[in-house]
Design a protein around this motif. Structure first.
Motif, PDB file in Angstrom:
ATOM      1  N   ALA A 112       0.823  -1.203   0.000  1.00  8.13           N
ATOM      2  CA  ALA A 112       0.000   0.000   0.000  1.00  8.13           C
ATOM      3  C   ALA A 112       0.858   1.255   0.000  1.00  8.13           C
ATOM      4  CB  ALA A 112      -0.934  -0.004   1.212  1.00  8.13           C
ATOM      5  N   ASP A 113       2.026   1.192   0.634  1.00  8.29           N
ATOM      6  CA  ASP A 113       2.907   2.346   0.657  1.00  8.29           C
ATOM      7  C   ASP A 113       3.525   2.626  -0.705  1.00  8.29           C
ATOM      8  OD1 ASP A 113       2.399   2.508   3.376  1.00  8.29           O
ATOM      9  OD2 ASP A 113       4.123   1.241   3.875  1.00  8.29           O
ATOM     10  N   ALA A 114       3.600   1.616  -1.553  1.00  6.79           N
ATOM     11  CA  ALA A 114       4.285   1.750  -2.828  1.00  6.79           C
ATOM     12  C   ALA A 114       3.316   1.834  -4.005  1.00  6.79           C
ATOM     13  CB  ALA A 114       5.233   0.576  -3.017  1.00  6.79           C
ATOM     14  N   GLN A 115       2.020   2.003  -3.753  1.00  7.94           N
ATOM     15  CA  GLN A 115       1.061   2.042  -4.846  1.00  7.94           C
ATOM     16  C   GLN A 115       1.365   3.205  -5.776  1.00  7.94           C
ATOM     17  OE1 GLN A 115      -2.672   2.214  -2.809  1.00  7.94           O
ATOM     18  NE2 GLN A 115      -2.797   0.010  -2.586  1.00  7.94           N
ATOM     19  N   GLU A 116       1.383   2.884  -7.047  1.00 10.90           N
ATOM     20  CA  GLU A 116       1.668   3.876  -8.074  1.00 10.90           C
ATOM     21  C   GLU A 116       0.354   4.395  -8.638  1.00 10.90           C
ATOM     22  OE1 GLU A 116       3.667   3.939 -12.530  1.00 10.90           O
ATOM     23  OE2 GLU A 116       3.593   2.077 -11.395  1.00 10.90           O
ATOM     24  N   THR A 117       0.257   5.703  -8.789  1.00 12.09           N
ATOM     25  CA  THR A 117      -0.897   6.295  -9.456  1.00 12.09           C
ATOM     26  C   THR A 117      -0.455   6.711 -10.848  1.00 12.09           C
ATOM     27  OG1 THR A 117      -1.877   7.035  -7.394  1.00 12.09           O
ATOM     28  CG2 THR A 117      -2.592   8.157  -9.392  1.00 12.09           C
ATOM     29  N   MET A 118      -1.199   6.226 -11.840  1.00 15.35           N
ATOM     30  CA  MET A 118      -0.869   6.491 -13.234  1.00 15.35           C
ATOM     31  C   MET A 118      -1.881   7.451 -13.833  1.00 15.35           C
ATOM     32  SD  MET A 118      -0.167   2.504 -13.947  1.00 15.35           S
ATOM     33  CE  MET A 118      -1.276   2.103 -12.604  1.00 15.35           C
ATOM     34  N   GLN A 119      -1.415   8.392 -14.596  1.00 10.52           N
ATOM     35  CA  GLN A 119      -2.283   9.342 -15.296  1.00 10.52           C
ATOM     36  C   GLN A 119      -2.580   8.773 -16.673  1.00 10.52           C
ATOM     37  OE1 GLN A 119      -2.996  12.307 -13.598  1.00 10.52           O
ATOM     38  NE2 GLN A 119      -4.512  12.794 -15.138  1.00 10.52           N
ATOM     39  N   VAL A 120      -3.853   8.723 -17.042  1.00 13.30           N
ATOM     40  CA  VAL A 120      -4.265   8.269 -18.366  1.00 13.30           C
ATOM     41  C   VAL A 120      -5.255   9.300 -18.874  1.00 13.30           C
ATOM     42  CG1 VAL A 120      -5.365   6.459 -19.721  1.00 13.30           C
ATOM     43  CG2 VAL A 120      -3.952   5.853 -17.745  1.00 13.30           C
ATOM     44  N   GLY A 121      -4.784  10.183 -19.749  1.00  9.15           N
ATOM     45  CA  GLY A 121      -5.626  11.303 -20.152  1.00  9.15           C
ATOM     46  C   GLY A 121      -5.938  12.118 -18.907  1.00  9.15           C
ATOM     47  N   ALA A 122      -7.212  12.396 -18.683  1.00 13.68           N
ATOM     48  CA  ALA A 122      -7.617  13.168 -17.504  1.00 13.68           C
ATOM     49  C   ALA A 122      -7.763  12.290 -16.264  1.00 13.68           C
ATOM     50  CB  ALA A 122      -8.942  13.881 -17.794  1.00 13.68           C
ATOM     51  N   MET A 123      -7.799  10.970 -16.449  1.00 12.58           N
ATOM     52  CA  MET A 123      -8.066  10.055 -15.346  1.00 12.58           C
ATOM     53  C   MET A 123      -6.788   9.663 -14.609  1.00 12.58           C
ATOM     54  SD  MET A 123     -10.873   7.522 -17.065  1.00 12.58           S
ATOM     55  CE  MET A 123      -9.611   6.689 -17.964  1.00 12.58           C
ATOM     56  N   ARG A 124      -6.982   9.186 -13.364  1.00  9.70           N
ATOM     57  CA  ARG A 124      -5.877   8.628 -12.579  1.00  9.70           C
ATOM     58  C   ARG A 124      -6.262   7.212 -12.146  1.00  9.70           C
ATOM     59  NH1 ARG A 124      -6.144  13.752  -9.927  1.00  9.70           N
ATOM     60  NH2 ARG A 124      -6.933  12.702  -8.085  1.00  9.70           N
ATOM     61  N   ILE A 125      -5.318   6.299 -12.288  1.00 10.93           N
ATOM     62  CA  ILE A 125      -5.537   4.894 -11.968  1.00 10.93           C
ATOM     63  C   ILE A 125      -4.548   4.489 -10.876  1.00 10.93           C
ATOM     64  CG2 ILE A 125      -5.598   2.538 -12.883  1.00 10.93           C
ATOM     65  CD1 ILE A 125      -7.465   4.465 -14.407  1.00 10.93           C
ATOM     66  N   THR A 126      -5.044   3.827  -9.819  1.00 11.93           N
ATOM     67  CA  THR A 126      -4.181   3.307  -8.763  1.00 11.93           C
ATOM     68  C   THR A 126      -4.511   1.834  -8.559  1.00 11.93           C
ATOM     69  OG1 THR A 126      -4.189   5.458  -7.653  1.00 11.93           O
ATOM     70  CG2 THR A 126      -3.436   3.564  -6.360  1.00 11.93           C
ATOM     71  N   PHE A 127      -3.516   0.965  -8.777  1.00 14.52           N
ATOM     72  CA  PHE A 127      -3.738  -0.458  -8.546  1.00 14.52           C
ATOM     73  C   PHE A 127      -3.667  -0.751  -7.056  1.00 14.52           C
ATOM     74  CE2 PHE A 127      -3.774  -1.168 -12.917  1.00 14.52           C
ATOM     75  CZ  PHE A 127      -4.243  -2.454 -13.124  1.00 14.52           C
ATOM     76  N   LEU A 128      -4.648  -1.496  -6.567  1.00 15.80           N
ATOM     77  CA  LEU A 128      -4.714  -1.885  -5.164  1.00 15.80           C
ATOM     78  C   LEU A 128      -4.323  -3.339  -4.978  1.00 15.80           C
ATOM     79  CD1 LEU A 128      -8.092  -0.098  -4.380  1.00 15.80           C
ATOM     80  CD2 LEU A 128      -5.778   0.781  -4.058  1.00 15.80           C
ATOM     81  N   VAL A 129      -4.681  -4.186  -5.957  1.00 14.63           N
ATOM     82  CA  VAL A 129      -4.306  -5.606  -5.951  1.00 14.63           C
ATOM     83  C   VAL A 129      -3.892  -5.967  -7.369  1.00 14.63           C
ATOM     84  CG1 VAL A 129      -5.078  -7.981  -5.561  1.00 14.63           C
ATOM     85  CG2 VAL A 129      -5.991  -6.139  -4.134  1.00 14.63           C
ATOM     86  N   GLU A 130      -2.686  -6.438  -7.512  1.00 15.13           N
ATOM     87  CA  GLU A 130      -2.219  -6.907  -8.816  1.00 15.13           C
ATOM     88  C   GLU A 130      -2.374  -8.421  -8.869  1.00 15.13           C
ATOM     89  OE1 GLU A 130       1.387  -5.219 -10.409  1.00 15.13           O
ATOM     90  OE2 GLU A 130       1.210  -3.507  -9.040  1.00 15.13           O
TER      91      GLU A 130
END
Length: 153
Positions: free
Chosen positions: A8-26
């Motif tokens: 959880a400390d290392a979760q990456e937030t990715m920008q895709v166009g105007a949206m932001r995506i954060t993976f919680l479980v890979e």
């Protein structure tokens, strides 16, 4: 806390166009059974490319705001607490045409959706520098990650 609590400390937030995506479980965290990501959708924005995927279902759970979905031509509004399952093969897309930001949780089962897809799509969209997106490159990235771009309507 689980063995993955440092994740959880290392979760990456990715920008895709105007949206932001954060993976919680890979997928690696769930033995491939699911991948779970949070999607932040600003007011007055839409997903870059409607698509389908034949290898996994995607369940959406609305956390904040309202998103408008189209699934195989059927319109669905998702507000806080609403859920929707997008079946394999269903062409779908969404937008937030409201004045409030929205956020939803997406659960892909099995866990075939990865952060790599969103990183690659980000790179293609960013390369357009505000101009038209290179739809051929968008389609190449989508197909490489198991998504099928929707035919133009």
């Amino acid at each position: 806390m689980s063995a993955n609590s440092t994740q959880a400390d290392a979760q990456e937030t990715m920008q895709v166009g105007a949206m932001r995506i954060t993976f919680l479980v890979e997928a690696a965290d769930s033995n491939g059974s699911v991948s779970v990501f949070e999607c932040f959708v600003p007011a007055d924005s839409r997903m870059p490319a409607p698509h389908s995927h034949d290898a996994f279902e995607e369940t959406i759970y609305a956390l904040e705001g309202v998103t408008s979905w189209t699934v195989d031509g059927r319109a669905v509004e998702l507000g806080v607490g609403d859920a929707l399952c997008v079946p394999r093969g269903a062409v779908h897309g969404f937008q937030n045409s409201g004045t409030q930001d929205a956020k939803f949780l997406a659960v892909a089962s099995p866990g075939l959706m990865t952060p790599d897809y969103f990183r690659e799509i980000h790179d293609v969209l960013a390369a357009s520098a505000g101009g038209p997106h290179d739809l051929e490159k968008v389609g190449e990235v989508m197909r490489r990650h198991g998504l099928t771009p929707a035919p133009p309507s």
